[in-house]
Design a protein around this motif. Structure first.
Motif, short mmCIF file in Angstrom:
data_model
loop_
_atom_site.label_atom_id
_atom_site.label_comp_id
_atom_site.label_asym_id
_atom_site.label_seq_id
_atom_site.Cartn_x
_atom_site.Cartn_y
_atom_site.Cartn_z
N VAL A 26 37.46 -48.01 -24.35
CA VAL A 26 37.96 -49.30 -24.80
C VAL A 26 38.42 -50.08 -23.58
O VAL A 26 39.37 -49.71 -22.93
CB VAL A 26 39.15 -49.14 -25.78
CG1 VAL A 26 39.71 -50.50 -26.16
CG2 VAL A 26 38.70 -48.39 -27.01
N VAL A 27 37.69 -51.08 -23.21
CA VAL A 27 38.11 -51.89 -22.08
C VAL A 27 38.67 -53.23 -22.56
O VAL A 27 38.92 -54.12 -21.79
CB VAL A 27 36.97 -52.13 -21.07
CG1 VAL A 27 36.63 -50.86 -20.34
CG2 VAL A 27 35.76 -52.72 -21.76
N GLY A 28 38.86 -53.34 -23.85
CA GLY A 28 39.43 -54.57 -24.37
C GLY A 28 38.39 -55.48 -24.95
O GLY A 28 37.87 -56.36 -24.28
N LYS A 29 38.07 -55.22 -26.19
CA LYS A 29 37.13 -56.12 -26.86
C LYS A 29 37.96 -57.21 -27.52
O LYS A 29 38.25 -57.14 -28.70
CB LYS A 29 36.31 -55.36 -27.88
CG LYS A 29 35.36 -54.36 -27.23
CD LYS A 29 34.74 -53.48 -28.30
CE LYS A 29 34.04 -52.29 -27.65
NZ LYS A 29 34.03 -51.11 -28.50
N ALA A 30 38.39 -58.16 -26.71
CA ALA A 30 39.23 -59.22 -27.24
C ALA A 30 38.36 -60.38 -27.71
O ALA A 30 37.69 -61.01 -26.90
CB ALA A 30 40.21 -59.68 -26.17
N ARG A 31 38.36 -60.58 -29.01
CA ARG A 31 37.56 -61.68 -29.56
C ARG A 31 38.43 -62.57 -30.44
O ARG A 31 39.29 -62.07 -31.18
CB ARG A 31 36.38 -61.13 -30.37
CG ARG A 31 35.22 -60.72 -29.49
CD ARG A 31 33.95 -60.56 -30.31
NE ARG A 31 34.09 -59.49 -31.29
CZ ARG A 31 33.84 -58.21 -31.02
NH1 ARG A 31 33.44 -57.85 -29.81
NH2 ARG A 31 33.98 -57.30 -31.94
N TYR A 32 38.18 -63.84 -30.38
CA TYR A 32 39.02 -64.80 -31.09
C TYR A 32 38.15 -65.82 -31.83
O TYR A 32 37.01 -66.07 -31.44
CB TYR A 32 39.92 -65.58 -30.10
CG TYR A 32 40.73 -64.66 -29.21
CD1 TYR A 32 42.05 -64.34 -29.53
CD2 TYR A 32 40.19 -64.11 -28.05
CE1 TYR A 32 42.80 -63.50 -28.73
CE2 TYR A 32 40.92 -63.26 -27.24
CZ TYR A 32 42.23 -62.96 -27.58
OH TYR A 32 42.97 -62.12 -26.78
N SER A 33 38.72 -66.39 -32.89
CA SER A 33 38.08 -67.55 -33.52
C SER A 33 39.15 -68.63 -33.58
O SER A 33 40.03 -68.58 -34.41
CB SER A 33 37.57 -67.20 -34.91
OG SER A 33 38.59 -66.65 -35.69
N TYR A 34 39.08 -69.54 -32.64
CA TYR A 34 40.14 -70.53 -32.49
C TYR A 34 40.09 -71.57 -33.60
O TYR A 34 39.02 -72.13 -33.88
CB TYR A 34 40.01 -71.23 -31.14
CG TYR A 34 39.97 -70.27 -29.96
CD1 TYR A 34 41.15 -69.76 -29.44
CD2 TYR A 34 38.77 -69.87 -29.40
CE1 TYR A 34 41.13 -68.87 -28.38
CE2 TYR A 34 38.73 -68.98 -28.34
CZ TYR A 34 39.91 -68.48 -27.83
OH TYR A 34 39.89 -67.61 -26.78
N THR A 35 41.24 -71.80 -34.21
CA THR A 35 41.33 -72.84 -35.23
C THR A 35 41.26 -74.20 -34.54
O THR A 35 42.04 -74.48 -33.63
CB THR A 35 42.68 -72.72 -35.97
OG1 THR A 35 42.83 -71.40 -36.47
CG2 THR A 35 42.76 -73.71 -37.13
#
Lengths: 178, 380
Positions: A26-35
């Motif tokens: 896990v190297v950081g699967k940082a995912r976002y959906s910006y409002t």
């Protein structure tokens, strides 16, 4: 480093050392959906229709493109929406020779900031409705010599069926030849 | 020089605020706080702003840059603290106590609904070499390890967790922003998340923004006739390596509380505190934090809870709001959520079942995998 020898104050040569290698599952699967919110939501919907929308504050006369629902200078809600023209003048521009991943580009690209026209309103160079985008139709020398500064440019839109409601619905701002 | 809370505003507290961006939520919370502070103009009357947020929550690096303009702080002194909103109250407290600032605004916002990979983002807070390679698929396991350690050491049973959950939902239903409150919720009917924690033991996330205006004693009454005084605020971090921290007891919360009590000259919190708002993002944490804040001797919170001491109308009500279990966890806003609710109770704006509301302690923990707590003592 072998025993007995004094420790090299400059360190050990790189190729002599076997560095431990960690592999992280896990190297950081940082995912976002910006409002997008009210302001940018309407801005993106406008782009899909080929329009550049902004908001204005009647108090100080500022026009916000990209739009905000508040005037950050007067700290109050903006007074309404307006449509900026899809053309304006180049305020600053550079040639970029590398991509976002630092790979050398086959053909360099021009990136600039465009002060957009809003009929009936004047803006100084400090605060203006503007867009950062690619500039097309300029030579490398136009940009490097800074002759491009102040040049008129106009949005080159993608075809309506290709637009997704994104800043990339505009391909670039094209230099308007007089 | 005392430091007073003269304005509080909040926006959101919905599982997903779909219509407004985080900037717009900040703006709306700020508008409400400034109106609460007698129509204060942030452009001319605020000396500095402090924002509590964390880049990984935002999905924006150097998110500090996004803090000023939505709260009226453009081209003014603004800085960001990577921590719970209550830590920002600590910053404001120090700034005002220094005598250099009279009015300081504290802001925090959180939009967990924007984070698609919450488990992974939380997991990036663990040690990248000693812990992250384990690739825990459920970060709540870290809380479960603490729960087990605490429960076995102090004889806490799942029934006691059930009592915390029941109290939170019953109290929360009277709190207008506690969207998750659901009286009659059966803890045992919810699925196990990580033994011994069930779904009902784990607070859900919520989108929210809170803005608080603090002022020096010298100017506070200009903005509010009844300031709520911050008489103590302290914070503490135990260890960055979870391996070394106390698994059975939150020493960080004890340290934070003791610091705040010393500042506020509170010798016996159980006798001197009228009510408390503490972190209960996991049900067992409420019991732990009650004890860490010296509102009950270690290992006895469960018994005092069973006797009704911490229930609404009890000897020392804890989480009249329902806490995070009822309101949700809005990332770093959590401490300000506890604080703003307590301020409402103390001003009499929130009708809560509490005999006396003159002295309150509010507490926030930064959640797993942190060992950081903040506590503040409020008086009116």
């Amino acid at each position: 480093m072998s025993g007995g020898k004094p420790i090299n104050p400059r360190g050990t040569k790189y190729e002599k050392v076997e560095f431990p290698v960690f592999e992280f599952p896990v190297v950081g699967k940082a995912r976002y959906s910006y409002t997008t919110g009210e302001a940018l939501g309407r801005f993106l919907a406008g782009l899909k229709e080929g329009k550049i929308l902004g908001t204005y504050c009647a108090g100080c006369g500022r026009v916000f493109v990209p739009p905000r629902i508040y005037c950050s200078y007067c700290f109050k809600e903006v007074d309404g929406w307006l449509e900026a023209k899809d053309e304006g003048v180049v305020v600053t521009a550079v040639m970029s020779y590398i991509s976002a991943t630092r790979a050398r580009l086959e053909r360099p690209v021009a990136v600039g900031v465009i002060k957009l026209d809003v009929p009936g309103r004047q803006f100084d160079d400090h605060f203006f409705p503007g867009i950062m985008h690619y500039i097309c139709g300029a030579t490398e020398d136009d940009v490097k010599s800074m002759r491009i500064f102040g040049a008129r440019v106009k949005a080159k839109w993608k075809r309506p069926e290709q637009r997704t409601g994104s800043i990339t619905d505009i391909e670039c701002f094209e230099v308007v030849r007089p | 020089m005392r430091v007073g809370i003269v304005g509080v505003g909040w926006f959101g507290f919905q599982p997903e605020v779909v219509d407004y961006s985080f900037r717009e939520m900040m703006f709306k919370a700020a508008q409400r706080a400034y109106e609460d502070a007698g129509g204060l103009d942030p452009r001319s009357e605020v000396d500095a702003f402090v924002s509590c947020q964390e880049d990984f929550w935002e999905g924006i690096s150097i998110a500090d840059e996004f803090a000023p303009d939505p709260v009226g702080g453009a081209m003014k002194s603004v800085y960001t603290v990577t921590g719970d909103g209550l830590q920002c109250v600590g910053q404001a407290y120090m700034m005002i106590r220094s005598g250099l600032f009279d009015v300081v605004v504290v802001e925090s916002h959180g939009k967990p609904s924007d984070v698609e990979t919450l488990n992974e983002v939380i997991f990036t807070a663990t040690d990248p070499i000693s812990l992250r390679p384990l690739g825990l698929e459920n970060v709540h396991a870290l809380a479960a390890l603490e729960a087990r350690a605490y429960m076995s050491k102090f004889g806490v049973a799942e029934d006691h967790l059930e009592a915390v959950v029941e109290k939170a939902h019953k109290a929360g239903v009277k709190n207008q922003r506690a969207v998750y409150a659901s009286p009659g919720k059966s803890r045992s009917a919810t699925p196990v998340v990580a033994e011994p924690l069930r779904e009902a033991d784990v607070a859900k996330f919520v989108d929210a923004a809170v803005v608080v205006v603090l002022a020096s004693e010298r100017v506070a009454k200009r903005y509010n006739d009844t300031p709520v005084w911050v008489d103590g605020v302290w914070w503490s971090t135990e260890f960055s390596s979870l391996e070394f921290h106390d698994w059975a007891f939150p020493l960080h919360a004890r340290e934070a509380a003791d610091g705040a009590y010393t500042q506020a000259k509170i010798a016996d919190p159980y006798k001197e505190v009228d009510f408390a708002e503490v972190d209960n993002r996991y049900s067992f944490k409420e019991l732990q934090h009650i004890e860490a804040l010296r509102l009950a001797p270690r290992g006895t919170a469960k018994d005092l809870l069973a006797d009704g001491a911490f229930c609404p109308g009890g000897r020392l009500p804890v989480n009249l709001s329902g806490g995070a279990l009822a309101e949700g966890v809005p990332f770093e806003v959590h401490g300000l959520a506890r604080l703003s609710y307590a301020v409402g109770v103390m001003r009499g704006e929130v009708k809560a079942e509490v005999d006396k509301a003159e002295t309150a302690v509010v507490h926030s923990w930064r959640g797993i995998p942190t060992t950081t707590s903040v506590a503040a003592v409020l008086r009116i």
